[in-house]
Design an enzyme around this catalytic site. Structure first.
Site, PDB file in Angstrom:
ATOM      1  N   CYS A  56      58.508 -39.853 154.041  1.00 25.33           N
ATOM      2  CA  CYS A  56      59.761 -39.454 154.664  1.00 25.33           C
ATOM      3  C   CYS A  56      59.491 -39.506 156.290  1.00 25.33           C
ATOM      4  O   CYS A  56      58.361 -38.646 156.651  1.00 25.33           O
ATOM      5  CB  CYS A  56      60.329 -38.175 154.313  1.00 25.33           C
ATOM      6  SG  CYS A  56      61.757 -37.791 154.860  1.00 25.33           S
ATOM      7  N   CYS A 100      68.866 -33.451 138.169  1.00 30.62           N
ATOM      8  CA  CYS A 100      69.030 -33.413 139.822  1.00 30.62           C
ATOM      9  C   CYS A 100      67.801 -34.604 140.113  1.00 30.62           C
ATOM     10  O   CYS A 100      66.595 -34.628 140.126  1.00 30.62           O
ATOM     11  CB  CYS A 100      68.700 -32.208 140.109  1.00 30.62           C
ATOM     12  SG  CYS A 100      69.611 -30.959 139.277  1.00 30.62           S
ATOM     13  N   CYS A 131      72.960 -34.541 139.479  1.00 29.15           N
ATOM     14  CA  CYS A 131      72.998 -34.028 140.905  1.00 29.15           C
ATOM     15  C   CYS A 131      72.160 -34.865 141.657  1.00 29.15           C
ATOM     16  O   CYS A 131      71.286 -35.427 140.901  1.00 29.15           O
ATOM     17  CB  CYS A 131      72.620 -32.642 140.770  1.00 29.15           C
ATOM     18  SG  CYS A 131      72.228 -32.079 142.487  1.00 29.15           S
ATOM     19  N   CYS A 191      76.058 -28.125 146.194  1.00 31.96           N
ATOM     20  CA  CYS A 191      74.857 -27.438 145.932  1.00 31.96           C
ATOM     21  C   CYS A 191      74.237 -27.336 147.250  1.00 31.96           C
ATOM     22  O   CYS A 191      73.644 -28.356 147.755  1.00 31.96           O
ATOM     23  CB  CYS A 191      74.027 -28.424 144.758  1.00 31.96           C
ATOM     24  SG  CYS A 191      72.507 -27.419 144.476  1.00 31.96           S
ATOM     25  N   ARG A 263      71.166 -20.134 142.204  1.00 35.18           N
ATOM     26  CA  ARG A 263      69.962 -20.554 141.468  1.00 35.18           C
ATOM     27  C   ARG A 263      68.637 -20.010 141.893  1.00 35.18           C
ATOM     28  O   ARG A 263      68.077 -20.083 143.078  1.00 35.18           O
ATOM     29  CB  ARG A 263      69.641 -22.112 141.395  1.00 35.18           C
ATOM     30  CG  ARG A 263      68.603 -22.555 140.927  1.00 35.18           C
ATOM     31  CD  ARG A 263      68.500 -24.234 140.837  1.00 35.18           C
ATOM     32  NE  ARG A 263      69.460 -24.737 140.228  1.00 35.18           N
ATOM     33  CZ  ARG A 263      70.385 -25.838 140.532  1.00 35.18           C
ATOM     34  NH1 ARG A 263      69.886 -26.222 141.819  1.00 35.18           N
ATOM     35  NH2 ARG A 263      71.435 -26.301 140.074  1.00 35.18           N
TER      36      ARG A 263
END
Ligand code: SAM
Ligand code: DTB
Ligand code: SF4
Length: 347
Positions: A56, A100, A131, A191, A263
Site C-alpha cells: 500500500c 468483511c 462488508c 462501519c 465491535r
C-alpha cells in the site's frame, strides 16, 4: 423499540466526564444502555479476509501493509472470485454471519470496482452479510458496490482529529469524512471506528468517540481496535494501553451511540478472556472471528467458541437494525438517568 436518545452534539467535556467516571459506575451505565437496546447475550460474528494484501502506498503508522515499512507482509494482487468464495463458505460454515473484505489500497481505481462487485455479488449469494473496506472511494464507487449487494462499508476515522496528523500524512481526515458521506448517500450501512493504544491521551480517545458520535448518522457498526503493534511499523514498540482503559473506551462508545453495534475488534489475541468478558459487559456486541484479521492473528475459533460457552453468549443470526441510525428515528425527550445517554437507569 424502547426510547433512545440519538445525540449528535456531544461536547468533549461530556465525553471526557464519562471516561472519568468511577469504573463500576461507567460499566453500570454502559451495560444499562446495552441491555435497553440490544440482546446483551448476543454477539454479531464477522469474519475478515484480506482480498488484496500489502504494497500500500499510504503511510498509516500502525499498518503492516504499508509498502514503506519492512514488516514481512508479502504483497498480493486482488484475489480471484472463486478463492474468496471458498473462504466465505468456510466462514459461514464456522458460524459467521458477515464476511468483511479488506484491500490494501489508498482507494480502488475505477477498473477495480467491477472485479470487487463480482466478488461481493458471489459472497452475498451465499446468504452472508457483506462488508468491504477498500479505502477512499471515488465518484460512483459506493453506488456500484451497493448495487452488487454490499451491505456495509468500513472506513475508520482512526483517531481524534487533533492526533490524526501524528499517525497519517498521506491523506486527510476530511478525505475520510468525504468517503463516509458517499457511503451514506449510496444507502450503504456504515462501519466506522478507530484504534486506541497508539500513544494518544485519554482526551484524544474521548475526541475519537466524540467525532464518531457527532457524525451526521451514528455508524451502524463501531469497531474499536486495540493497536496490534507490528515490528517494522512506526508503532511497533508502542506501549500497551491499560486493559481497563480499553474497557472504558468500549463503555463510553456504548453510551454515546446507543443503537449502534460496538465491535471488540483488533487486539483480542493480546487480551485476557476476563478483559474480553468486561468488554462484552460494557456493551461490545460484535467480534471478528477466525484465525486471522487481515495480516495479523486473532484467537482460534475453538477458543472463541469456548469463550462464548463460558460466558453464555450466542452468535447473532443477522443484524436487525434500522437502515439509518439517525436522530429522527429515535428522537425522544431526555429521560432515565438524566445524562442524555438514553439509558433507563434512575438519576
Ligand atoms: N486500506 C483501507 C483503508 O485504510 O481504509 C482498508 C484496510 S485498513 C487495513 C482498515 C483498518 O484496519 C484501518 O483503518 C485501521 O483502523 C485498521 N488497522 C490496520 N492496522 C491495524 C493494526 N496494526 N492494529 C489495529 N488496527 C489496524
Ligand atoms: C477494522 O476496524 N479493523 C479490521 C477491519 N476494520 C478491516 C482490521 C484490523 C487489522 C489489524 C491488522 C492486520 O491484521 O493487518
Ligand atoms: Fe494502506 Fe489501509 Fe494500511 Fe493505511 S491502513 S497503509 S491505507 S492498507
Amino acid at each position: 423499540m424502547p426510547e433512545a436518545i440519538v445525540r449528535h452534539d456531544w461536547s468533549r467535556e461530556e465525553v471526557a466526564a464519562l471516561f472519568a467516571l468511577p469504573f463500576n459506575e461507567l460499566l453500570h451505565r454502559a451495560h444499562t444502555v446495552h441491555r435497553t437496546h440490544h440482546d446483551e447475550n448476543a454477539v454479531q460474528v464477522s469474519t475478515l479476509l484480506s482480498i488484496k494484501t500489502g504494497g500500500c502506498p499510504e503511510d498509516c503508522a500502525y499498518c503492516p501493509q504499508a509498502a514503506r515499512y519492512d514488516t514481512g507482509v508479502a504483497a498480493q494482487k486482488l484475489m480471484e472470485v472463486d478463492a474468496v468464495l471458498a473462504r466465505a463458505k468456510a466462514a459461514k460454515a464456522a458460524g459467521a454471519s458477515r464476511f468483511c473484505m479488506g484491500a490494501a489500497w489508498r482507494g480502488p481505481k475505477d477498473r477495480d470496482i467491477p472485479k470487487v462487485a463480482e466478488i461481493v455479488r458471489a459472497v452475498k449469494d451465499l446468504g452472508l452479510e457483506t462488508c468491504a473496506t477498500l479505502g477512499l472511494l471515488g465518484d460512483g464507487h459506493a453506488q456500484q458496490l451497493k448495487d452488487a449487494g454490499l451491505d456495509y462499508y468500513n472506513h475508520n476515522i482512526d483517531t481524534a482529529p487533533e492526533f490524526y496528523g501524528d499517525i497519517i500524512h498521506t491523506r486527510e481526515y476530511q478525505d475520510r469524512l468525504a468517503t463516509l458521506e458517499q457511503v451514506r448517500d449510496a444507502g450503504l450501512k456504515t462501519c466506522c471506528g478507530g484504534i486506541v493504544g497508539m500513544g494518544e491521551t485519554r482526551e484524544q480517545r474521548a475526541g475519537l468517540l466524540q467525532a464518531l458520535a457527532n457524525l451526521p448518522e451514528h455508524p451502524h457498526s463501531v469497531p474499536i481496535n486495540q493497536l496490534v503493534p507490528v515490528p517494522g511499523t512506526p508503532l511497533g514498540n508502542a506501549e500497551k494501553l491499560d486493559p481497563f482503559e480499553f474497557v472504558r473506551t468500549i463503555a463510553v462508545a456504548r453510551i454515546l451511540m446507543p443503537l449502534s453495534i460496538v465491535r471488540l475488534s483488533a487486539g483480542r489475541q493480546q487480551m485476557d478472556d476476563a478483559v474480553q468478558a468486561l468488554c462484552f459487559h460494557a456493551g461490545a456486541g460484535s467480534i471478528f472471528y477466525g484465525e486471522k484479521l487481515l495480516t495479523t492473528g486473532n484467537p482460534d475459533t475453538e477458543h472463541d467458541r469456548a469463550l462464548f460457552r463460558r460466558l453464555d453468549l450466542h452468535a447473532m443470526e443477522v443484524v436487525e437494525q434500522a437502515d439509518t441510525v439517525h436522530a429522527d428515528l429515535m428522537e425522544a425527550a431526555p429521560s432515565g438517568c438524566g445524562h442524555g445517554c438514553g439509558c433507563s437507569a434512575a438519576a
